[in-house]
Scaffold this motif. Structure first.
Motif, PDB file in Angstrom:
ATOM      1  N   TYR A 114     -36.320  46.135  -8.669  1.00 13.94           N
ATOM      2  CA  TYR A 114     -36.745  46.866  -7.772  1.00 13.94           C
ATOM      3  C   TYR A 114     -36.732  48.205  -8.164  1.00 13.94           C
ATOM      4  N   PHE A 115     -36.848  48.122  -9.600  1.00 13.75           N
ATOM      5  CA  PHE A 115     -37.158  49.795  -9.326  1.00 13.75           C
ATOM      6  C   PHE A 115     -35.892  50.287  -9.081  1.00 13.75           C
ATOM      7  N   GLY A 116     -34.981  50.054  -8.991  1.00 12.79           N
ATOM      8  CA  GLY A 116     -34.079  50.948  -7.500  1.00 12.79           C
ATOM      9  C   GLY A 116     -32.643  50.488  -8.053  1.00 12.79           C
ATOM     10  N   HIS A 117     -32.520  51.147  -9.089  1.00 13.75           N
ATOM     11  CA  HIS A 117     -31.084  50.733  -9.494  1.00 13.75           C
ATOM     12  C   HIS A 117     -30.182  52.367 -10.131  1.00 13.75           C
ATOM     13  N   ALA A 147     -33.347  51.914  -2.624  1.00 15.80           N
ATOM     14  CA  ALA A 147     -34.065  52.732  -2.280  1.00 15.80           C
ATOM     15  C   ALA A 147     -35.040  52.629  -3.982  1.00 15.80           C
ATOM     16  N   SER A 148     -36.490  51.821  -4.060  1.00 19.90           N
ATOM     17  CA  SER A 148     -37.217  52.566  -5.455  1.00 19.90           C
ATOM     18  C   SER A 148     -37.128  54.020  -5.567  1.00 19.90           C
ATOM     19  N   THR A 149     -37.478  54.670  -6.273  1.00 19.11           N
ATOM     20  CA  THR A 149     -37.602  55.823  -7.250  1.00 19.11           C
ATOM     21  C   THR A 149     -38.988  55.839  -8.439  1.00 19.11           C
ATOM     22  N   GLU A 179     -37.812  40.514  -9.460  1.00 20.50           N
ATOM     23  CA  GLU A 179     -37.685  41.463  -8.604  1.00 20.50           C
ATOM     24  C   GLU A 179     -38.784  42.461  -8.646  1.00 20.50           C
ATOM     25  N   VAL A 180     -40.241  42.743  -8.255  1.00 18.35           N
ATOM     26  CA  VAL A 180     -40.879  43.721  -7.839  1.00 18.35           C
ATOM     27  C   VAL A 180     -41.285  43.229  -6.844  1.00 18.35           C
ATOM     28  N   GLU A 181     -41.337  44.872  -6.559  1.00 14.65           N
ATOM     29  CA  GLU A 181     -42.422  44.571  -4.805  1.00 14.65           C
ATOM     30  C   GLU A 181     -43.418  44.810  -4.137  1.00 14.65           C
ATOM     31  N   THR A 182     -44.083  44.657  -3.582  1.00 13.37           N
ATOM     32  CA  THR A 182     -45.553  45.087  -3.304  1.00 13.37           C
ATOM     33  C   THR A 182     -45.051  46.578  -2.401  1.00 13.37           C
TER      34      THR A 182
END
Length: 355
Positions: free
Chosen positions: A55-58, A64-66, A91-94
């Motif tokens: 989710y680009f939140g590592h 939370a994504s950043t 694991e990609v969000e909208t």
């Protein structure tokens, strides 16, 4: 929500002059953008990436994504040489609280995939690389706070060169592979994304992207077995549903099945897919690895654990060339520190494909 054919520009909008077959009317002639890449042994290789981006939140441990994470992953993809032909993401969000709390949207309807494509095309343009991509999003599950507010969402994405013709996709209705036994209302939906392409050589090929469940804590095997990942009865059931879906829906004999299988090499899930279904484990085949040797190459990490959970399977027809650019989790590499997984970066050749 489905995102189709994101344009060569970097504004993330969908052009109004799209051609009826899904290609942008302003896109270059079929295959026009591949001239910079040298063929291998006279054939045109296909470079495929599978990558769980968390989710680009590592950087926030998944809380939370950043925007920085999206930019870094997009920039790293744009620097690869040769560039990938296909990128399959898990694991990609909208849109949700998790995806937007720290990552301010550039417009009200922007999603993670739209931002990624905007950043990818910007990085390619800055590097004066002419290649452009299109993207499809496959929604899996939504955890809602209210009817208008999502806590977080889950989904898959397939990003492809805009020179490929799209024959079919199931983005509007991804195939549900979830095994539900208890607490059905709480079980996160697992799906399989499918896109059928026509390669520049004229060959058709299918891409299946998936993300299997973790082993169920409600099974006896979870608490009594020495290994767990890929040993859960729920995981094996999902693998059976997945294999049946691939068998029914593939449009050609040339296909890949990639993703985060949450399963170790040599696990019941892995052995079922290889031995009973006939899928080829491309990574083990290219590197001539036994099950134990493949298991020793981690693709994901959690605290001090290192595990090989991501896989590239295919039909026997594909000729696998290499996994250049693939590094074990925890080692130095272009994608180090960007997710709790590392990408598998593979090249294959379609039968009959010639440059």
């Amino acid at each position: 929500m489905t995102e189709r054919r994101l344009p060569p520009g970097s504004n993330g909008t969908i052009p109004e002059d799209s051609a009826p077959d899904g290609r942008s009317a302003s896109a270059p002639a079929h295959g026009a953008r591949r001239g910079a890449e040298a063929p291998v042994d006279g054939g045109t290789p296909l470079r495929i990436i599978t990558y769980n981006v968390r989710y680009f939140g590592h950087g926030t441990r998944g809380i939370a994504s950043t925007s920085a994470a999206i930019t870094r992953i997009a920039t790293t993809l744009a620097r690869l040489s040769p560039l990938p032909d296909l990128v399959c993401l898990q694991e990609v969000e909208t849109q949700s609280l998790r995806s937007s709390t720290m990552n301010r949207r550039w417009h009200p309807e922007e999603t993670q995939l739209e931002r990624l494509m905007t950043e990818l095309h910007a990085a390619l343009a800055q590097a004066e690389r002419p290649e452009r991509y299109v993207a499809y999003y496959f929604p899996a599950h939504t955890y809602r706070l209210t009817s208008r507010t999502n806590i977080y969402t889950t989904g898959l994405a397939v990003v492809a060169r805009d020179t490929f013709r799209i024959g079919h996709h199931n983005a509007e209705r991804p195939h549900d592979i979830t095994h539900r036994r208890r607490v059905k209302s709480l079980k996160q939906t697992r799906i399989c994304a499918h896109v059928s392409f026509e390669h520049e050589s004229g060959q058709s090929f299918d891409v299946f992207n998936t993300h299997l469940s973790l082993p169920s804590v409600f099974s006896r095997e979870f608490w009594t077995g020495e290994a767990r990942m890929g040993f859960g009865p729920n995981q094996l059931e999902e693998a059976r549903v997945l294999a049946d879906f691939v068998r029914r829906e593939r449009r050609s004999d040339n296909f890949v099945v990639v993703g985060d299988f949450n399963s170790l090499p040599g696990s019941p899930v892995d052995r079922f897919l290889r031995e009973e279904t006939g899928f080829v484990d491309a990574f083990a085949k290219v590197r001539c690895l036994s099950e134990s040797e493949a298991r020793a190459f981690p693709t994901a990490g959690f605290m001090n654990l290192r595990m090989h959970l991501d896989h590239v399977y295919s039909s026997e027809r594909l000729e696998w060339i290499d996994f250049a650019g693939t590094h074990p989790f925890g080692h130095k590499g272009a994608f180090a520190g960007l997710s709790d997984h590392v990408p598998l970066i593979a090249r294959c050749r379609l039968p009959g494909a010639s440059g």
